[in-house]
Design an enzyme around this catalytic site. Structure first.
Site, PDB file in Angstrom:
ATOM      1  CG  MET A 163      -1.811   1.146   1.397  1.00  5.22           C
ATOM      2  SD  MET A 163      -3.075   0.884   2.682  1.00  5.22           S
ATOM      3  CE  MET A 163      -2.074   0.564   4.119  1.00  5.22           C
ATOM      4  NE  ARG A 292      -7.205   3.776   9.304  1.00  3.45           N
ATOM      5  CZ  ARG A 292      -7.796   4.867   8.850  1.00  3.45           C
ATOM      6  NH1 ARG A 292      -9.112   4.940   8.784  1.00  3.45           N
ATOM      7  NH2 ARG A 292      -7.077   5.911   8.458  1.00  3.45           N
ATOM      8  CE1 TYR A 436       3.357  -0.755  11.200  1.00  2.00           C
ATOM      9  CE2 TYR A 436       1.167  -0.806  12.132  1.00  2.00           C
ATOM     10  CZ  TYR A 436       2.357  -1.427  11.866  1.00  2.00           C
ATOM     11  OH  TYR A 436       2.545  -2.714  12.272  1.00  2.00           O
ATOM     12  CD  GLU A 437      -1.725   0.764   7.583  1.00  2.00           C
ATOM     13  OE1 GLU A 437      -2.373   1.495   6.799  1.00  2.00           O
ATOM     14  OE2 GLU A 437      -0.699   0.165   7.230  1.00  2.00           O
ATOM     15  N   GLY A 438      -2.655   5.418  10.104  1.00  2.30           N
ATOM     16  CA  GLY A 438      -3.316   6.520  10.780  1.00  2.30           C
ATOM     17  C   GLY A 438      -3.048   6.435  12.261  1.00  2.30           C
TER      18      GLY A 438
END
Length: 591
Positions: A163, A292, A436-438
């Site tokens: 990604m 997430r 990570y992933e926000g």
């Protein structure tokens, strides 16, 4: 110590509490019988302890190595062989679409396997983990041609996926990306740009890596509404040529050193549009939301391994005597597990781990119902819960996974601070999952700023319906009064945000993180009440694993007495508003 899969707890949750075994009554999941679910738990546990765990320490010590001459990355010793065993067992295909070679099993079972992988080697688990997100995204948004080219190879594990979002000048604010996609005459696009922090961007586990890349088309709006998504393979499937997508180096990290975190340079690489032009963010959110949930399982996996290590140490380490008198009179001291403070730490690990596992598997079950239940109303309400709880699973499980690893290190004392014991690696490895992933602050803002208002507040109303419905149907449920109070607290905080945030977005920002934690603790309280009720019922009937059931009843009491009361402080934090954090001016910070 050797990892032991929490098979008893998983079986109790899946069969006795959640009823996941009933998913095989749905047409899409007819193969997911109780026997098959049990086999998945047993075989995944063996793979994790016998094949995956032995690679963990060597992965941390060796790390990945980058060769600048050919832009290739070598993974640590044993990674290729362990990944090959993972692929041979069909684990990459577990819940993937049947029409492209997948097994089509419930997503809940993938959550189970994810936890075990992340307990035993978080770094190695990332390679197939990101691939799964690429599979889901291409299946949901790719053209029939792209599906035919890529899905079978990704599902089989012959290829892996990535990604590619972040760039040097922007992280979460993806509207600032500079990667460009210029149309070619043959329908492909020339991708130019640099991406950073790309997990599995280059490695030697497979021959081809499929990158999902965000880029902007010529003339596209310079915002998130101008972003498109492209599939960019390392090797072009039609010709076998090397595409112009190269690793420019590896990030130097405090943990997850066996995971190749790459700088990726796209130098006119050929890519193909996924979905519609300028609709890349919607497509990428398919992958991000799945990632997430996977990251939440990483937090749980780290927490479980930390608990197993600290429990084993506490049972064997001799130091001082019990405050109530010697427990090991023939030895020089008692094992430290007799001391109340050590027990407080171990119980917090145990009880939160089991609560987090229940939250994750409950969310996985809702995901399965959202895609497979024949009743449209059930599908919608289940999807409401998945959307609402995704940021909660990601943030709370990674926060507490890291905290539990730190608690485990504390149980070991000085030993925990050394590389002779695994706790310090778990602390280092688990820290990234909160970022990570926000980041978890972004997850909280997603919950408060987006999910609470979605569909006119329907998502949170569905959750309150689940909670209050349980209380109405089970007036004598264990700890029902404390649970009723927690639900009322969550309702009060939700109402406060609904009244104050629309006129002042900073109020939502200030309340977001404590609100997410409040929701997590409340939903886990609901699940602990359910678990304790089932356990007590089975004890009363004289059936089942008595030590496990008794432990559930005791653990529920610990949760409601020692952990849930935090909600009062969280409510106070939310409802006192933003002023004390937003009032300081520029000249106040260093005064």
């Amino acid at each position: 110590m050797q990892y032991r899969a929490p098979a008893n707890d998983l079986s109790f949750l899946l069969f006795d509490v959640l009823g996941v075994d009933k998913l095989h009554e749905l047409e899409q999941y007819t193969d997911a019988t109780p026997d098959l679910i049990t086999a998945v738990i047993e075989e995944a546990g063996k793979l994790a302890s016998e094949v995956i765990q032995p690679t963990n320490k060597v992965g941390d010590r060796q790390g990945c190595h980058y060769n600048p001459e050919n832009h290739e990355v070598t993974t640590p010793d044993g990674f290729k062989e362990a990944y090959a065993r993972f692929v041979e067992g069909g684990w990459t295909a577990l819940d993937a679409p049947v029409q492209f070679g997948g097994q089509g099993l419930p997503h809940t079972l993938k959550f189970v396997v994810d936890e075990m992988m992340c307990s035993t080697n978080l770094s190695l688990g990332m390679y197939p983990g990101l691939t799964h997100g690429a599979i889901t995204t291409l299946h949901a948004h790719g053209s029939d041609q792209l599906k035919e080219i890529y899905l079978e190879k990704l599902i089989s594990g012959e290829w892996t996926g990535t990604m590619c979002l972040t760039e040097p000048q922007c992280g979460t604010d993806l509207g600032m990306i500079r990667t460009r996609a210029t149309p070619n005459d043959d329908g492909s696009y020339a991708i130019e740009g640099t991406k950073i922090w790309i997990t599995g961007g280059e490695h030697d586990l497979v021959d081809n890596i499929v990158h999902l890349v965000l880029a902007k088309l010529p003339g596209a709006p310079d915002t998130t509404k101008g972003i498109s998504l492209f599939v960019v393979p390392k090797v072009l499937p039609a010709s076998g040529e090397r595409n112009q997508a190269f690793c420019g180096g590896l990030e130097h990290k405090m943990g997850i050193k066996g995971s190749a975190t790459c700088v990726m340079n796209f130098e006119g690489a050929r890519g193909w549009l996924v979905g519609e032009p300028n609709d890349g963010m919607r497509a990428m959110f398919t992958m991000m939301n799945e990632a997430r949930l996977m990251v939440g399982m990483q937090g749980l996996g780290v927490a479980e391994m930390a608990y197993q290590e600290s429990l084993g140490f506490a049972r064997e380490r001799l130091q001082s005597r019990s405050l109530s008198g010697p427990r090991n009179p023939d030895g020089p001291a008692d094992p430290i597990i007799v001391h109340p403070d050590v027990r407080r730490m171990l119980m917090r690990q145990k009880v939160l781990n089991e609560g987090m596992r229940a939250l994750a598997l409950f969310t996985g079950q809702q995901l399965d119902l959202a895609v497979a239940h024949p009743d449209a109303a059930v599908r919608e309400s289940s999807d409401d819960l998945v959307q609402l709880l995704t940021p909660v699973v990601k943030a709370f499980l990674t926060d507490e996974g890291y905290n539990n690893a730190n608690i485990g290190l504390q149980v070991l004392g000085g030993s925990g601070f050394t590389t002779d014991w695994p706790l310090e690696q778990l602390v280092r490895d688990g820290r990234i999952a909160r970022i990570y992933e926000g980041t978890n602050g972004i997850q909280a803002m997603d919950l408060v700023g987006r999910k609470l208002g979605l569909k006119g507040g329907q998502l949170v109303s569905t959750l309150f319906g689940e909670l209050t419905g349980f209380l109405q149907d089970n007036p004598d449920a264990p700890h029902c009064e404390q649970l009723r109070g927690a639900v009322a607290t969550l309702e009060s905080a939700t109402t406060w945000i609904a009244r104050n945030a629309p006129n002042d977005p900073e109020q939502a920002g200030a309340a977001a993180s404590p609100y997410l934690r409040l929701m997590a603790l409340t939903v886990i309280a609901y699940l602990w009440s359910r678990m304790a009720g089932v356990a007590q019922s089975r004890l009363d009937g004289g059936e089942g694993n008595r030590p496990l059931l008794e432990a559930k009843v005791i653990s529920a009491r610990f949760y409601f007495e020692k952990i849930l009361p935090e909600i009062g402080q969280l409510q106070h934090d939310i409802e006192t508003g933003k002023d004390s954090m937003m009032d300081p001016g520029d000249d106040h910070w260093a005064a």
